[in-house]
Design an enzyme around this catalytic site. Structure first.
Site, PDB file in Angstrom:
ATOM      1  N   PRO A  15      -2.354   4.201   1.063  1.00  0.00           N
ATOM      2  CA  PRO A  15      -2.441   5.043   2.264  1.00  0.00           C
ATOM      3  C   PRO A  15      -1.222   5.957   2.301  1.00  0.00           C
ATOM      4  O   PRO A  15      -0.100   5.466   2.188  1.00  0.00           O
ATOM      5  CB  PRO A  15      -2.394   4.022   3.418  1.00  0.00           C
ATOM      6  CG  PRO A  15      -1.840   2.766   2.837  1.00  0.00           C
ATOM      7  CD  PRO A  15      -2.062   2.801   1.364  1.00  0.00           C
ATOM      8  N   MET A  16      -1.434   7.263   2.413  1.00  0.00           N
ATOM      9  CA  MET A  16      -0.300   8.203   2.406  1.00  0.00           C
ATOM     10  C   MET A  16      -0.470   9.194   3.551  1.00  0.00           C
ATOM     11  O   MET A  16      -1.458   9.934   3.590  1.00  0.00           O
ATOM     12  CB  MET A  16      -0.203   8.911   1.057  1.00  0.00           C
ATOM     13  CG  MET A  16       0.239   7.971  -0.065  1.00  0.00           C
ATOM     14  SD  MET A  16       0.296   8.766  -1.705  1.00  0.00           S
ATOM     15  CE  MET A  16      -1.432   8.719  -2.187  1.00  0.00           C
ATOM     16  N   MET A  17       0.501   9.204   4.463  1.00  0.00           N
ATOM     17  CA  MET A  17       0.432  10.075   5.632  1.00  0.00           C
ATOM     18  C   MET A  17       0.308  11.537   5.223  1.00  0.00           C
ATOM     19  O   MET A  17       1.009  11.987   4.310  1.00  0.00           O
ATOM     20  CB  MET A  17       1.696   9.922   6.493  1.00  0.00           C
ATOM     21  CG  MET A  17       1.788   8.588   7.224  1.00  0.00           C
ATOM     22  SD  MET A  17       0.411   8.298   8.353  1.00  0.00           S
ATOM     23  CE  MET A  17       0.863   9.376   9.702  1.00  0.00           C
ATOM     24  N   GLN A  68      -6.115   1.724   7.522  1.00  0.00           N
ATOM     25  CA  GLN A  68      -4.775   1.191   7.741  1.00  0.00           C
ATOM     26  C   GLN A  68      -4.337   1.466   9.177  1.00  0.00           C
ATOM     27  O   GLN A  68      -4.390   2.598   9.645  1.00  0.00           O
ATOM     28  CB  GLN A  68      -3.727   1.776   6.782  1.00  0.00           C
ATOM     29  CG  GLN A  68      -2.424   0.973   6.935  1.00  0.00           C
ATOM     30  CD  GLN A  68      -1.239   1.501   6.168  1.00  0.00           C
ATOM     31  OE1 GLN A  68      -0.825   2.648   6.346  1.00  0.00           O
ATOM     32  NE2 GLN A  68      -0.677   0.674   5.310  1.00  0.00           N
ATOM     33  N   CYS A  98       6.104   0.996   6.428  1.00  0.00           N
ATOM     34  CA  CYS A  98       6.505   2.395   6.595  1.00  0.00           C
ATOM     35  C   CYS A  98       7.853   2.485   7.309  1.00  0.00           C
ATOM     36  O   CYS A  98       8.020   1.913   8.382  1.00  0.00           O
ATOM     37  CB  CYS A  98       5.440   3.143   7.391  1.00  0.00           C
ATOM     38  SG  CYS A  98       5.901   4.850   7.708  1.00  0.00           S
ATOM     39  N   LYS A 137       0.254  -4.699   4.279  1.00  0.00           N
ATOM     40  CA  LYS A 137       1.060  -3.966   3.295  1.00  0.00           C
ATOM     41  C   LYS A 137       2.513  -3.996   3.761  1.00  0.00           C
ATOM     42  O   LYS A 137       2.815  -3.598   4.881  1.00  0.00           O
ATOM     43  CB  LYS A 137       0.579  -2.515   3.165  1.00  0.00           C
ATOM     44  CG  LYS A 137       1.308  -1.743   2.063  1.00  0.00           C
ATOM     45  CD  LYS A 137       0.640  -0.394   1.790  1.00  0.00           C
ATOM     46  CE  LYS A 137       1.178   0.236   0.502  1.00  0.00           C
ATOM     47  NZ  LYS A 137       2.530   0.759   0.608  1.00  0.00           N
ATOM     48  N   ASN A 209       2.792  -2.174  -5.638  1.00  0.00           N
ATOM     49  CA  ASN A 209       2.809  -0.742  -5.350  1.00  0.00           C
ATOM     50  C   ASN A 209       4.245  -0.246  -5.537  1.00  0.00           C
ATOM     51  O   ASN A 209       5.185  -0.980  -5.329  1.00  0.00           O
ATOM     52  CB  ASN A 209       2.319  -0.543  -3.901  1.00  0.00           C
ATOM     53  CG  ASN A 209       2.533   0.844  -3.335  1.00  0.00           C
ATOM     54  OD1 ASN A 209       3.061   1.003  -2.243  1.00  0.00           O
ATOM     55  ND2 ASN A 209       2.137   1.864  -4.055  1.00  0.00           N
ATOM     56  N   GLY A 211       6.094   3.416  -7.633  1.00  0.00           N
ATOM     57  CA  GLY A 211       6.588   3.990  -8.884  1.00  0.00           C
ATOM     58  C   GLY A 211       5.686   3.806 -10.087  1.00  0.00           C
ATOM     59  O   GLY A 211       6.127   3.937 -11.224  1.00  0.00           O
ATOM     60  N   ARG A 232       1.921   8.223  -5.051  1.00  0.00           N
ATOM     61  CA  ARG A 232       2.059   9.671  -5.268  1.00  0.00           C
ATOM     62  C   ARG A 232       1.481  10.149  -6.593  1.00  0.00           C
ATOM     63  O   ARG A 232       1.001  11.268  -6.705  1.00  0.00           O
ATOM     64  CB  ARG A 232       3.539  10.063  -5.153  1.00  0.00           C
ATOM     65  CG  ARG A 232       4.007  10.087  -3.699  1.00  0.00           C
ATOM     66  CD  ARG A 232       5.506  10.157  -3.584  1.00  0.00           C
ATOM     67  NE  ARG A 232       6.123   8.957  -4.119  1.00  0.00           N
ATOM     68  CZ  ARG A 232       7.388   8.861  -4.520  1.00  0.00           C
ATOM     69  NH1 ARG A 232       8.157   9.926  -4.444  1.00  0.00           N
ATOM     70  NH2 ARG A 232       7.878   7.734  -4.971  1.00  0.00           N
TER      71      ARG A 232
END
Length: 326
Positions: A15-17, A68, A98, A137, A209, A211, A232
């Site tokens: 999940p990425m804002m 999420q 986060c 997470k 999760n 890198g 990413r």
């Protein structure tokens, strides 16, 4: 309660804002039929108090897809989880990783790792409210919580609350002094700590999760844990999802052009609904990452997608030089 199959968690996209919205997830699904997809974090307050149920919108093609949530009030999270399950999500995931200021001021995200009992209460309330899996997470620690014992205690508390799947970002979060961006880059990765967690809690599905950018790295991690979550890398170089899919599931590598052609009906349907092309195109920019002509492809899309009336012909224009190279 749905039973958990560890194999369902072998590959997922974090999940990425501001990134993993419904358009992004539709695109990622075309690249990876098996990956588990996650929404951007939605706060329980936005759903319950703000009644922003539009935040739950997604397409049937996205499944398996998880919602999420961020929050720290067990009753509110339970209600938000219920909304998510009713909307058809396959899993509800609680964000305890986060590190942003906005998140801390609401007393949720990574600062909750200091309050495992509260997180346990939140999870219990959510599990009582829905039949789909409730997962967590987290980070490997926060601030001066640098002892493996802290992570161990957190994990034991999660197990007691009924958590069967723990997604662990293998970095600590510094709540003071580092920006969210720096928190994704500066604290060192400690994969061994996550491996140890899996060894000590074999009954838990552990997803790693942080890198992870290559097929080789994914395969290496899978020798130690149940699943790998790409962040990413999946956004900036989305074709890595197709490569991982091919390696793990023996799926044939799709041509990038074919992926774009499969986006066409979706894009045209969204344009007809009034969605501006720029909201979809921004997720497609990395498709040709590392290929000759990639910069021109990105430029054509990013310069043209925000113009009034921009539609599928712009994408044809961006792809034309790529097809000539191919």
């Amino acid at each position: 309660m749905h039973s958990i199959n560890a194999l369902d968690y072998r590959l997922s996209v974090a999940p990425m804002m501001d990134w993993t919205d419904r358009h992004c997830r539709y695109f990622h699904r075309l690249l990876s039929p098996h990956a588990r997809l996650y929404t951007e974090m939605v706060t329980s307050a936005a759903l319950v108090r703000g009644k922003q149920l539009r935040l739950l919108e997604h397409s049937q093609q996205e499944h398996p897809v998880a919602l999420q949530l961020g929050g720290s009030d067990p009753h509110e999270l339970a209600e938000a989880a219920r909304y998510g399950a009713q909307a058809g999500y396959d899993e509800i995931n609680l964000n305890v990783g986060c590190p942003s200021d906005r998140v801390q001021s609401g007393r949720f995200g990574a600062c909750l790792m200091r309050e495992p009992a509260l997180v346990g209460d939140c999870v219990k309330a959510m599990r009582d409210a829905v039949t789909v899996p409730v997962t967590v997470k987290c980070r490997i620690g926060v601030d001066d919580q640098d002892d493996y014992a802290d992570l161990q205690h957190f994990t034991e508390t999660m197990l007691q609350a009924g958590v069967e799947v723990l997604v662990v970002h293998a970095r600590k979060a510094w709540l003071e002094g580092l920006s969210p961006k720096e928190n994704r880059e500066i604290p060192p990765l400690d994969y061994q700590r996550v491996y140890r967690l899996k060894r000590e809690f074999p009954q838990l599905v552990v997803v790693i999760n942080g890198g992870i950018t290559t097929v080789e790295a994914v395969q290496e991690h899978l020798a130690h844990v149940d699943g790998v979550m790409l962040g990413r890398a999946a956004y900036h170089d989305p074709y890595v999802l197709a490569r991982v899919e091919a390696a793990l599931y023996d799926e044939p590598l799709p041509a990038r052009e074919s992926v774009m052609r499969h986006m066409r009906p979706y894009i045209e349907a969204e344009l007809a609904r009034g969605t501006a092309l720029k909201h979809i195109c921004r997720h497609l920019l990395g498709l040709y990452q590392g290929e000759p002509g990639a910069r021109g492809f990105r430029r054509t899309l990013s310069e043209g997608a925000h113009l009034p009336g921009a539609g599928w012909p712009l994408i044809e224009q961006a792809m034309a030089p790529m097809l000539a190279v191919a």
